[in-house]
Design a protein around this motif. Structure first.
Motif, PDB file in Angstrom:
ATOM      1  N   SER A 223      17.157 -31.613   5.716  1.00  0.00           N
ATOM      2  CA  SER A 223      15.747 -31.795   5.388  1.00  0.00           C
ATOM      3  C   SER A 223      14.842 -30.659   5.853  1.00  0.00           C
ATOM      4  N   ARG A 224      14.175 -30.028   4.878  1.00  0.00           N
ATOM      5  CA  ARG A 224      13.139 -29.018   5.123  1.00  0.00           C
ATOM      6  C   ARG A 224      13.631 -27.790   5.877  1.00  0.00           C
ATOM      7  N   LYS A 225      14.922 -27.576   5.968  1.00  0.00           N
ATOM      8  CA  LYS A 225      15.435 -26.514   6.833  1.00  0.00           C
ATOM      9  C   LYS A 225      15.268 -25.123   6.221  1.00  0.00           C
ATOM     10  N   ARG A 226      15.472 -24.126   7.076  1.00  0.00           N
ATOM     11  CA  ARG A 226      15.189 -22.742   6.703  1.00  0.00           C
ATOM     12  C   ARG A 226      15.936 -22.303   5.459  1.00  0.00           C
ATOM     13  N   PHE A 227      17.191 -22.726   5.308  1.00  0.00           N
ATOM     14  CA  PHE A 227      17.966 -22.234   4.163  1.00  0.00           C
ATOM     15  C   PHE A 227      17.339 -22.679   2.850  1.00  0.00           C
ATOM     16  N   LEU A 228      16.705 -23.846   2.836  1.00  0.00           N
ATOM     17  CA  LEU A 228      16.014 -24.285   1.625  1.00  0.00           C
ATOM     18  C   LEU A 228      14.790 -23.416   1.360  1.00  0.00           C
ATOM     19  N   GLY A 229      14.095 -23.035   2.422  1.00  0.00           N
ATOM     20  CA  GLY A 229      12.970 -22.124   2.251  1.00  0.00           C
ATOM     21  C   GLY A 229      13.399 -20.800   1.662  1.00  0.00           C
ATOM     22  N   HIS A 230      14.542 -20.282   2.114  1.00  0.00           N
ATOM     23  CA  HIS A 230      15.055 -19.017   1.570  1.00  0.00           C
ATOM     24  C   HIS A 230      15.436 -19.157   0.095  1.00  0.00           C
ATOM     25  N   VAL A 231      16.057 -20.284  -0.252  1.00  0.00           N
ATOM     26  CA  VAL A 231      16.427 -20.514  -1.654  1.00  0.00           C
ATOM     27  C   VAL A 231      15.184 -20.557  -2.539  1.00  0.00           C
ATOM     28  N   LEU A 232      14.176 -21.283  -2.100  1.00  0.00           N
ATOM     29  CA  LEU A 232      12.968 -21.447  -2.909  1.00  0.00           C
ATOM     30  C   LEU A 232      12.168 -20.154  -3.018  1.00  0.00           C
ATOM     31  N   ALA A 233      12.192 -19.336  -1.964  1.00  0.00           N
ATOM     32  CA  ALA A 233      11.403 -18.100  -1.970  1.00  0.00           C
ATOM     33  C   ALA A 233      12.026 -17.014  -2.826  1.00  0.00           C
ATOM     34  N   GLY A 234      13.357 -16.971  -2.848  1.00  0.00           N
ATOM     35  CA  GLY A 234      14.014 -15.865  -3.519  1.00  0.00           C
ATOM     36  C   GLY A 234      13.995 -14.617  -2.658  1.00  0.00           C
ATOM     37  N   ASP A 235      14.528 -13.536  -3.179  1.00  0.00           N
ATOM     38  CA  ASP A 235      14.668 -12.309  -2.409  1.00  0.00           C
ATOM     39  C   ASP A 235      13.312 -11.697  -2.068  1.00  0.00           C
ATOM     40  N   GLY A 236      13.129 -11.420  -0.775  1.00  0.00           N
ATOM     41  CA  GLY A 236      11.972 -10.656  -0.342  1.00  0.00           C
ATOM     42  C   GLY A 236      10.670 -11.414  -0.207  1.00  0.00           C
ATOM     43  N   ALA A 237      10.615 -12.659  -0.628  1.00  0.00           N
ATOM     44  CA  ALA A 237       9.366 -13.427  -0.565  1.00  0.00           C
ATOM     45  C   ALA A 237       9.347 -14.308   0.674  1.00  0.00           C
ATOM     46  N   ALA A 238       8.155 -14.708   1.067  1.00  0.00           N
ATOM     47  CA  ALA A 238       8.013 -15.579   2.233  1.00  0.00           C
ATOM     48  C   ALA A 238       8.410 -17.007   1.859  1.00  0.00           C
ATOM     49  N   PRO A 239       9.207 -17.678   2.678  1.00  0.00           N
ATOM     50  CA  PRO A 239       9.585 -19.057   2.384  1.00  0.00           C
ATOM     51  C   PRO A 239       8.368 -19.973   2.383  1.00  0.00           C
ATOM     52  N   PRO A 240       8.357 -20.998   1.548  1.00  0.00           N
ATOM     53  CA  PRO A 240       7.258 -21.953   1.577  1.00  0.00           C
ATOM     54  C   PRO A 240       7.282 -22.747   2.875  1.00  0.00           C
ATOM     55  N   PRO A 241       6.146 -23.307   3.279  1.00  0.00           N
ATOM     56  CA  PRO A 241       6.110 -24.126   4.494  1.00  0.00           C
ATOM     57  C   PRO A 241       7.091 -25.290   4.410  1.00  0.00           C
ATOM     58  N   ALA A 242       7.491 -25.784   5.579  1.00  0.00           N
ATOM     59  CA  ALA A 242       8.501 -26.845   5.639  1.00  0.00           C
ATOM     60  C   ALA A 242       8.135 -28.038   4.773  1.00  0.00           C
ATOM     61  N   ARG A 243       6.881 -28.432   4.762  1.00  0.00           N
ATOM     62  CA  ARG A 243       6.473 -29.617   4.016  1.00  0.00           C
ATOM     63  C   ARG A 243       6.528 -29.419   2.503  1.00  0.00           C
ATOM     64  N   GLU A 244       6.725 -28.189   2.044  1.00  0.00           N
ATOM     65  CA  GLU A 244       6.848 -27.929   0.607  1.00  0.00           C
ATOM     66  C   GLU A 244       8.312 -27.820   0.171  1.00  0.00           C
ATOM     67  N   ARG A 245       9.209 -28.317   1.017  1.00  0.00           N
ATOM     68  CA  ARG A 245      10.645 -28.247   0.712  1.00  0.00           C
ATOM     69  C   ARG A 245      11.249 -29.623   0.443  1.00  0.00           C
ATOM     70  N   ASP A 246      10.419 -30.630   0.195  1.00  0.00           N
ATOM     71  CA  ASP A 246      10.944 -31.987   0.044  1.00  0.00           C
ATOM     72  C   ASP A 246      11.698 -32.195  -1.269  1.00  0.00           C
ATOM     73  N   ALA A 247      11.248 -31.561  -2.350  1.00  0.00           N
ATOM     74  CA  ALA A 247      11.996 -31.679  -3.605  1.00  0.00           C
ATOM     75  C   ALA A 247      13.367 -31.019  -3.461  1.00  0.00           C
ATOM     76  N   ALA A 248      13.404 -29.870  -2.798  1.00  0.00           N
ATOM     77  CA  ALA A 248      14.685 -29.201  -2.541  1.00  0.00           C
ATOM     78  C   ALA A 248      15.573 -30.069  -1.661  1.00  0.00           C
ATOM     79  N   THR A 249      14.964 -30.745  -0.677  1.00  0.00           N
ATOM     80  CA  THR A 249      15.721 -31.661   0.181  1.00  0.00           C
ATOM     81  C   THR A 249      16.341 -32.776  -0.645  1.00  0.00           C
ATOM     82  N   ALA A 250      15.569 -33.346  -1.562  1.00  0.00           N
ATOM     83  CA  ALA A 250      16.093 -34.422  -2.403  1.00  0.00           C
ATOM     84  C   ALA A 250      17.259 -33.937  -3.261  1.00  0.00           C
TER      85      ALA A 250
END
Length: 286
Positions: A223-250
């Motif tokens: 849930s909301r972990k860093r690897f999901l932020g990296h996936v959502l951001a893509g290369d070179g971009a800043a990961p979204p905040p933890a609370r914006e990773r819930d769809a990825a968590t699901a």
């Protein structure tokens, strides 16, 4: 059937006909995704009841942040945070887990109504943990762990992360069983984000079947972990905040359920509760 896809059961806990949903209540000021939101006892109990109403099958109450780099809280403060929340939720009939690395916290939380001990160190952080869990005769989560939060990033070195995590978990399981904990009460957790980088986490999610070869029910805590932020951001971009990773968590919850996970541990319950029920319906239609 409770053992659908070989998901397994944990003696001492309810049986579910699908992947279970473990909701997270962090009674901390500094957790990576929701630190401070539920720090007050009354607010934490209210939040736990809300998560149960949204579909959580059990609630995991923790009083110490294990985010990378976090410093440890002292035992007295952890007890002050955790025990009243466990007692309050147990009085409402909620099935409870306590998230702690300390034997005394585990012991007092179980006395207050917790029925599962979730120790991210798998009993390594406190030598009294295994004897306490064995004496209490409660289920125990053995997570893959290589050290405390302050230093764990430096330990994320693997030749073959899946093989090494499986081997280290097997060794830890043997030690826990040797310490008197019943094998039927063990749950394993690959420890996503703990001494692992994003590539390691993704590899473990892709190979959950290898972890299930250990023969015990599997808890996946993405849930909301860093690897999901990296996936959502893509290369070179800043990961979204933890609370914006819930769809990825699901999405991870659905994949884990399909791979036969016993439970998933999440901060935002509703989407994951829907995801695991859809996964169950697809399994049933196969």
């Amino acid at each position: 059937m409770s053992t659908l896809r070989g998901r397994g059961t944990v003696r001492g806990l309810p049986e579910w006909d699908r992947c279970a949903v473990m909701g997270v209540v962090n009674v901390t000021p500094d957790s990576f995704s929701d630190g401070g939101h539920w720090f007050d006892t009354t607010a934490a109990i209210k939040h736990g009841l809300e998560l149960a109403a949204e579909g959580a099958d059990l609630i995991d109450v923790g009083g110490e942040s294990t985010r990378p780099g976090a410093s440890r809280v002292d035992e007295a403060e952890e007890l002050r945070r955790v025990v009243p929340v466990v007692r309050g939720l147990a009085s409402e009939g909620v099935t409870l887990s306590v998230d702690t690395m300390r034997a005394r916290v585990a012991d007092q939380a179980v006395a207050a109504g917790a029925v599962l001990v979730n120790d991210v160190s798998g009993g390594l952080a406190d030598p009294d943990m295994i004897p306490v869990v064995a004496a209490a005769d409660v289920p125990f989560v053995v997570m893959h762990w290589r050290g405390f939060s302050e230093s764990m990033n430096s330990r994320a070195v693997y030749e073959d992360v899946v093989a090494e995590v499986v081997a280290e978990l097997r060794e830890r399981m043997d030690a826990v069983i040797g310490g008197g904990v019943s094998p039927e009460k063990l749950v394993i957790d690959p420890g996503l984000g703990f001494a692992k980088d994003a590539a390691h986490d993704l590899s473990l999610v892709a190979h959950l079947a290898r972890l299930r070869e250990l023969g015990r029910p599997l808890l996946v805590a993405a849930s909301r972990k860093r690897f999901l932020g990296h996936v959502l951001a893509g290369d070179g971009a800043a990961p979204p905040p933890a609370r914006e990773r819930d769809a990825a968590t699901a999405a991870i919850s659905a994949l884990s359920a399909n791979a036969g996970a016993w439970a998933v541990r999440v901060h935002a319950v509703r989407a994951t509760a829907d995801a695991v029920r859809v996964a169950r319906a697809v399994e049933g239609a196969a």
